[in-house]
Design a protein around this motif. Structure first.
Motif, PDB file in Angstrom:
ATOM      1  N   TRP A 186      -4.531  40.062  14.817  1.00 28.59           N
ATOM      2  CA  TRP A 186      -5.976  39.936  15.053  1.00 28.59           C
ATOM      3  C   TRP A 186      -6.705  39.521  13.779  1.00 28.59           C
ATOM      4  CZ3 TRP A 186      -8.308  39.116  19.385  1.00 28.59           C
ATOM      5  CH2 TRP A 186      -7.756  39.579  20.572  1.00 28.59           C
TER       6      TRP A 186
ATOM      7  N   ALA B  89      -6.217  35.897  13.428  1.00 26.82           N
ATOM      8  CA  ALA B  89      -7.022  35.199  14.436  1.00 26.82           C
ATOM      9  C   ALA B  89      -8.494  35.139  14.028  1.00 26.82           C
ATOM     10  CB  ALA B  89      -6.872  35.878  15.800  1.00 26.82           C
TER      11      ALA B  89
ATOM     12  N   THR C 289     -10.527  31.751  13.251  1.00 25.44           N
ATOM     13  CA  THR C 289     -11.789  31.494  13.955  1.00 25.44           C
ATOM     14  C   THR C 289     -12.894  31.203  12.955  1.00 25.44           C
ATOM     15  OG1 THR C 289     -11.061  32.900  15.780  1.00 25.44           O
ATOM     16  CG2 THR C 289     -13.418  32.433  15.634  1.00 25.44           C
TER      17      THR C 289
ATOM     18  N   ALA D 289     -15.923  33.255  20.943  1.00 25.42           N
ATOM     19  CA  ALA D 289     -15.053  34.281  21.519  1.00 25.42           C
ATOM     20  C   ALA D 289     -13.802  33.658  22.150  1.00 25.42           C
ATOM     21  CB  ALA D 289     -15.818  35.096  22.559  1.00 25.42           C
ATOM     22  N   ALA D 290     -13.973  32.538  22.830  1.00 29.30           N
ATOM     23  CA  ALA D 290     -12.824  31.845  23.435  1.00 29.30           C
ATOM     24  C   ALA D 290     -11.868  31.352  22.353  1.00 29.30           C
ATOM     25  CB  ALA D 290     -13.302  30.689  24.301  1.00 29.30           C
TER      26      ALA D 290
ATOM     27  N   LEU E 271     -11.461  32.641  19.384  1.00 28.98           N
ATOM     28  CA  LEU E 271     -10.804  33.825  18.831  1.00 28.98           C
ATOM     29  C   LEU E 271      -9.606  34.224  19.694  1.00 28.98           C
ATOM     30  CD1 LEU E 271     -10.631  36.266  16.896  1.00 28.98           C
ATOM     31  CD2 LEU E 271     -12.214  37.436  18.446  1.00 28.98           C
ATOM     32  N   LEU E 272      -9.814  34.306  20.998  1.00 20.60           N
ATOM     33  CA  LEU E 272      -8.725  34.699  21.895  1.00 20.60           C
ATOM     34  C   LEU E 272      -7.595  33.671  21.898  1.00 20.60           C
ATOM     35  CD1 LEU E 272     -10.790  36.112  24.887  1.00 20.60           C
ATOM     36  CD2 LEU E 272      -9.477  37.398  23.181  1.00 20.60           C
ATOM     37  N   VAL E 273      -7.958  32.395  21.911  1.00 21.01           N
ATOM     38  CA  VAL E 273      -6.943  31.337  21.871  1.00 21.01           C
ATOM     39  C   VAL E 273      -6.144  31.422  20.578  1.00 21.01           C
ATOM     40  CG1 VAL E 273      -6.651  28.827  21.667  1.00 21.01           C
ATOM     41  CG2 VAL E 273      -8.096  29.764  23.457  1.00 21.01           C
ATOM     42  N   ASN E 274      -6.835  31.617  19.453  1.00 20.62           N
ATOM     43  CA  ASN E 274      -6.134  31.750  18.176  1.00 20.62           C
ATOM     44  C   ASN E 274      -5.158  32.923  18.189  1.00 20.62           C
ATOM     45  OD1 ASN E 274      -7.071  29.584  16.594  1.00 20.62           O
ATOM     46  ND2 ASN E 274      -8.951  30.675  16.125  1.00 20.62           N
ATOM     47  N   ARG E 275      -5.616  34.059  18.684  1.00 20.48           N
ATOM     48  CA  ARG E 275      -4.770  35.255  18.690  1.00 20.48           C
ATOM     49  C   ARG E 275      -3.521  35.060  19.528  1.00 20.48           C
ATOM     50  NH1 ARG E 275      -1.275  38.119  19.607  1.00 20.48           N
ATOM     51  NH2 ARG E 275      -1.219  40.367  19.737  1.00 20.48           N
ATOM     52  N   PHE E 276      -3.702  34.578  20.747  1.00 20.65           N
ATOM     53  CA  PHE E 276      -2.558  34.510  21.653  1.00 20.65           C
ATOM     54  C   PHE E 276      -1.632  33.340  21.348  1.00 20.65           C
ATOM     55  CE2 PHE E 276      -5.621  37.149  23.988  1.00 20.65           C
ATOM     56  CZ  PHE E 276      -4.865  38.310  23.987  1.00 20.65           C
TER      57      PHE E 276
END
Length: 139
Positions: free
Chosen positions: A68, A71, A75, A116-117, A119-124
């Motif tokens: 995280w 990520a 971001t 936010a999108a 961030l989630l894309v980077n993390r996963f």
């Protein structure tokens, strides 16, 4: 874990440029452009996946908290790149006139959702790339 944020930014920017070119070509040849939602998600997806693979090949096995943190940093890089591009476009009178018609709260809300999108894309996708790199590194 060593993540190269400069390379991430370069890959992110390169993917943005390529997708813009593909969109222009699609508009001229097919009559419709590349979907803007995909154009917002594909650059961080490609860059995070590549960086994850590089970290995996180096043998990194970070915790969920470290993933995280990476990520969030990625971001931040994406926000800086998009902020620089926005500053360039906002220096044009035509862009300012067009944006003056949109209420600031709508613009801010959309920007927050996109961040936010990303961030989630980077993390996963960093995690997916990490697993892929670890698998390739052990063979």
């Amino acid at each position: 874990m060593n993540v190269n944020y400069v390379r991430y930014g370069a890959l992110y920017f390169a993917a943005m440029v390529v997708l813009a070119g593909v969109s222009v070509m699609m508009t001229r040849v097919l009559g419709f452009g590349f979907p803007s939602g995909a154009a917002s998600i594909i650059p961080p997806m490609a860059a995070a996946l590549f960086e994850g693979q590089q970290a995996g090949r180096a043998g990194a096995r970070p915790s969920g908290r470290a993933l995280w943190a990476v990520a969030f940093a990625m971001t931040g890089v994406a926000v800086l790149i998009n902020g620089a591009i926005a500053a360039i476009f906002l220096s044009m009178a035509e862009t300012r006139a067009l944006l003056s018609q949109v209420p600031l709260r709508y613009f801010t809300g959309i920007a927050a959702l996109l961040i936010a999108a990303v961030l989630l894309v980077n993390r996963f996708f960093f995690g997916i790339g990490l697993k892929s790199g670890l698998a390739k590194g052990t063979k």
